[in-house]
Write a protein that holds these residues in place. Structure first.
Motif, PDB file in Angstrom:
ATOM      1  N   PHE A  93       0.794  -1.203   0.001  1.00 48.56           N
ATOM      2  CA  PHE A  93       0.211  -0.148   0.078  1.00 48.56           C
ATOM      3  C   PHE A  93       0.857   1.284   0.024  1.00 48.56           C
ATOM      4  O   PHE A  93       2.151   1.151   0.456  1.00 48.56           O
ATOM      5  N   ALA A  94       0.234   2.319  -0.306  1.00 41.33           N
ATOM      6  CA  ALA A  94       0.996   3.557  -0.266  1.00 41.33           C
ATOM      7  C   ALA A  94      -0.416   4.420  -0.062  1.00 41.33           C
ATOM      8  O   ALA A  94      -1.386   4.468  -0.554  1.00 41.33           O
ATOM      9  N   MET A  95      -0.319   5.274   1.018  1.00 41.98           N
ATOM     10  CA  MET A  95      -1.327   6.379   1.261  1.00 41.98           C
ATOM     11  C   MET A  95      -0.996   7.825   0.855  1.00 41.98           C
ATOM     12  O   MET A  95       0.072   8.344   1.233  1.00 41.98           O
ATOM     13  N   ILE A  96      -1.673   8.333   0.074  1.00 42.76           N
ATOM     14  CA  ILE A  96      -1.653   9.710  -0.242  1.00 42.76           C
ATOM     15  C   ILE A  96      -2.371  10.766   0.438  1.00 42.76           C
ATOM     16  O   ILE A  96      -3.573  10.489   0.680  1.00 42.76           O
ATOM     17  N   PHE A  97      -1.962  11.566   1.120  1.00 44.45           N
ATOM     18  CA  PHE A  97      -2.806  12.524   2.037  1.00 44.45           C
ATOM     19  C   PHE A  97      -2.312  14.087   1.705  1.00 44.45           C
ATOM     20  O   PHE A  97      -1.388  14.433   1.402  1.00 44.45           O
ATOM     21  N   ASP A  98      -3.279  15.010   2.184  1.00 42.98           N
ATOM     22  CA  ASP A  98      -3.071  16.167   2.297  1.00 42.98           C
ATOM     23  C   ASP A  98      -2.650  16.749   3.598  1.00 42.98           C
ATOM     24  O   ASP A  98      -3.492  16.467   4.607  1.00 42.98           O
ATOM     25  N   PRO A  99      -1.343  17.314   4.054  1.00 47.39           N
ATOM     26  CA  PRO A  99      -1.086  17.637   5.163  1.00 47.39           C
ATOM     27  C   PRO A  99      -2.157  18.777   5.934  1.00 47.39           C
ATOM     28  O   PRO A  99      -2.158  18.958   7.215  1.00 47.39           O
ATOM     29  N   TRP A 100      -2.498  19.359   5.152  1.00 48.42           N
ATOM     30  CA  TRP A 100      -3.843  20.418   5.473  1.00 48.42           C
ATOM     31  C   TRP A 100      -5.022  20.001   5.372  1.00 48.42           C
ATOM     32  O   TRP A 100      -5.955  20.834   5.692  1.00 48.42           O
ATOM     33  N   ASN A 101      -5.282  18.609   5.355  1.00 49.44           N
ATOM     34  CA  ASN A 101      -6.596  17.990   5.547  1.00 49.44           C
ATOM     35  C   ASN A 101      -7.747  18.500   4.835  1.00 49.44           C
ATOM     36  O   ASN A 101      -8.829  18.588   5.190  1.00 49.44           O
ATOM     37  N   LYS A 102      -7.344  18.693   3.635  1.00 48.60           N
ATOM     38  CA  LYS A 102      -8.515  19.550   2.664  1.00 48.60           C
ATOM     39  C   LYS A 102      -8.926  18.363   1.808  1.00 48.60           C
ATOM     40  O   LYS A 102     -10.144  18.501   1.285  1.00 48.60           O
ATOM     41  N   SER A 103      -8.499  17.037   1.847  1.00 48.80           N
ATOM     42  CA  SER A 103      -9.277  16.062   1.246  1.00 48.80           C
ATOM     43  C   SER A 103      -9.046  14.773   1.881  1.00 48.80           C
ATOM     44  O   SER A 103      -7.966  14.993   2.766  1.00 48.80           O
ATOM     45  N   GLU A 104      -9.722  13.745   1.855  1.00 49.93           N
ATOM     46  CA  GLU A 104      -9.533  12.561   2.520  1.00 49.93           C
ATOM     47  C   GLU A 104      -8.571  11.789   1.743  1.00 49.93           C
ATOM     48  O   GLU A 104      -8.126  11.868   0.775  1.00 49.93           O
ATOM     49  N   PRO A 105      -7.686  10.828   2.511  1.00 54.55           N
ATOM     50  CA  PRO A 105      -6.556  10.235   2.073  1.00 54.55           C
ATOM     51  C   PRO A 105      -6.963   9.140   1.072  1.00 54.55           C
ATOM     52  O   PRO A 105      -8.114   8.744   1.106  1.00 54.55           O
TER      53      PRO A 105
END
Length: 366
Positions: A93-105
């Protein structure tokens, strides 16, 4: 490109927005307000679960994003602000996320017959994610290509022209992929067992990012065939720095850190004997501080961090850090973490994982 520490912190706060800041606990807000820089790293929490933590240069945790399993390396896009946590080999797996929490991972999986090697990098414009992968049945190193505009759907792959690719990076102009092929054969049926230690093939390769064609391949000389090329970074001049882990006798004094440019041969740094012994034949991470012209390496086995002058190759500083893990550029040198819970001078009730990524200024595009 390096940004000043003050811009890092102000940029993070500006990009975070009111919703993100309102969700933080008071102590996290205080930590963010007095921070000089912001980083991200995988962690194991006190209850044994895994997450990615956003952390200040002081080592104060600001936020956490849960992970499905243990992560290893990280990648960050200065163009979009997206950050990736890659599963530890042989994870899928790899998880892509926005550190500013503007979108779901977004969680992606490697395709059948592949697993991730724990590292990857974004193209400079943030539109492609490259991931080091193992075609384990055919013992081929691969780079998976993932489309950021389509929820990171896998759109292709390139050979790495080597065995056991680990870390990788991309040239500043986006034209060249730089791969550290560790030379070690593995297969998920055997877990993390190294299957060819008597016949390793470590190398560093340069690959055309547009076509996947091999530009250059640098194979280590037979004398050092047990020196596994593992991690890479770029300095301000475009020179490629690499760090190694030795699979030979522990009393040997192999070269562990080197550099090269396109068209040049590999050149190892002549580390003092006591420094090589302190690193215990194992460099776990490397980072370049472009602004200050420094190269930093860590060794969890040796319990040390070492700072090197990028121009001269001379060792400037050595520091004992028990279970030293990640390293990333900071004002005045490097931020260093440890499996023991230390991040610079601060201790947290977590185990920091092997790598740190500096997440700097607000996104330029979306």
């Amino acid at each position: 490109m390096w940004r000043s520490a003050a811009i890092d912190r102000r940029g993070f706060i500006k990009a975070a927005g009111i919703g993100f800041l309102a969700a933080l606990k008071p102590e996290a807000l205080l930590a963010l307000d007095r921070a000089d820089a912001v980083y991200a790293s995988g962690i194991r929490t006190a209850n044994g679960s895994f997450a990615v933590a956003t952390v200040t240069e002081r080592g104060e945790i600001v936020d956490k994003v849960a992970l499905p399993a243990r992560a290893h390396g990280m990648a960050y896009s200065t163009a979009t602000g997206r950050t990736v946590a890659f599963a530890r080999r042989p994870g899928t797996f790899a998880m892509i996320f926005d550190p500013w929490n503007k979108s779901e991972p977004i969680v992606i999986a490697s395709p059948e017959g592949r697993h991730f090697y724990g590292h990857g990098a974004f193209s400079p414009n943030g539109r492609l994610l490259y991931a080091s992968e193992n075609d384990f049945d055919n013992n081929r190193g691969m780079i998976g290509l993932y489309d950021a505009a389509n929820r990171f759907a896998r759109i292709g792959e390139y050979e790495t022209y080597g065995v056991g690719p680990h870390d990788m990076t991309v040239s500043d102009d986006g034209r060249i992929l730089i791969i550290a092929n560790g030379g070690i054969e593995t297969h998920p049926d055997f877990g993390r067992t190294k299957l060819n230690l008597g016949n390793m093939q470590p190398s560093l390769t340069l690959i055309d990012a547009a076509s996947g064609a091999l530009i250059e391949k640098h194979t280590l000389p037979p004398r050092w065939s047990s020196v596994s090329t593992r991690h890479v970074d770029l300095d301000a001049s475009g020179r490629i720095w690499f760090a190694c882990q030795y699979e030979g006798h522990r009393r040997d004094l192999p070269p562990l850190v080197g550099h090269f440019r396109r068209g040049d041969d590999l050149a190892f740094i002549d580390l003092p004997e006591e420094t090589t012994r302190r690193l215990a034949n194992y460099v776990g991470a490397i980072a370049v501080n472009r602004k200050e012209g420094l190269v930093g390496v860590t060794s969890p086995i040796g319990g040390a961090s070492v700072t090197i002058d990028a121009k001269t190759g001379k060792v400037l500083r050595e520091k004992s850090v028990r279970d030293a893990a990640g390293i990333a550029p900071a004002s005045g040198g490097f931020a260093v973490s440890s499996y023991d819970g230390d991040f610079l001078s601060n201790h947290s009730d977590v185990a920091w994982d092997q790598h740190i990524v500096r997440i700097a200024h607000p996104p330029l595009i979306r």
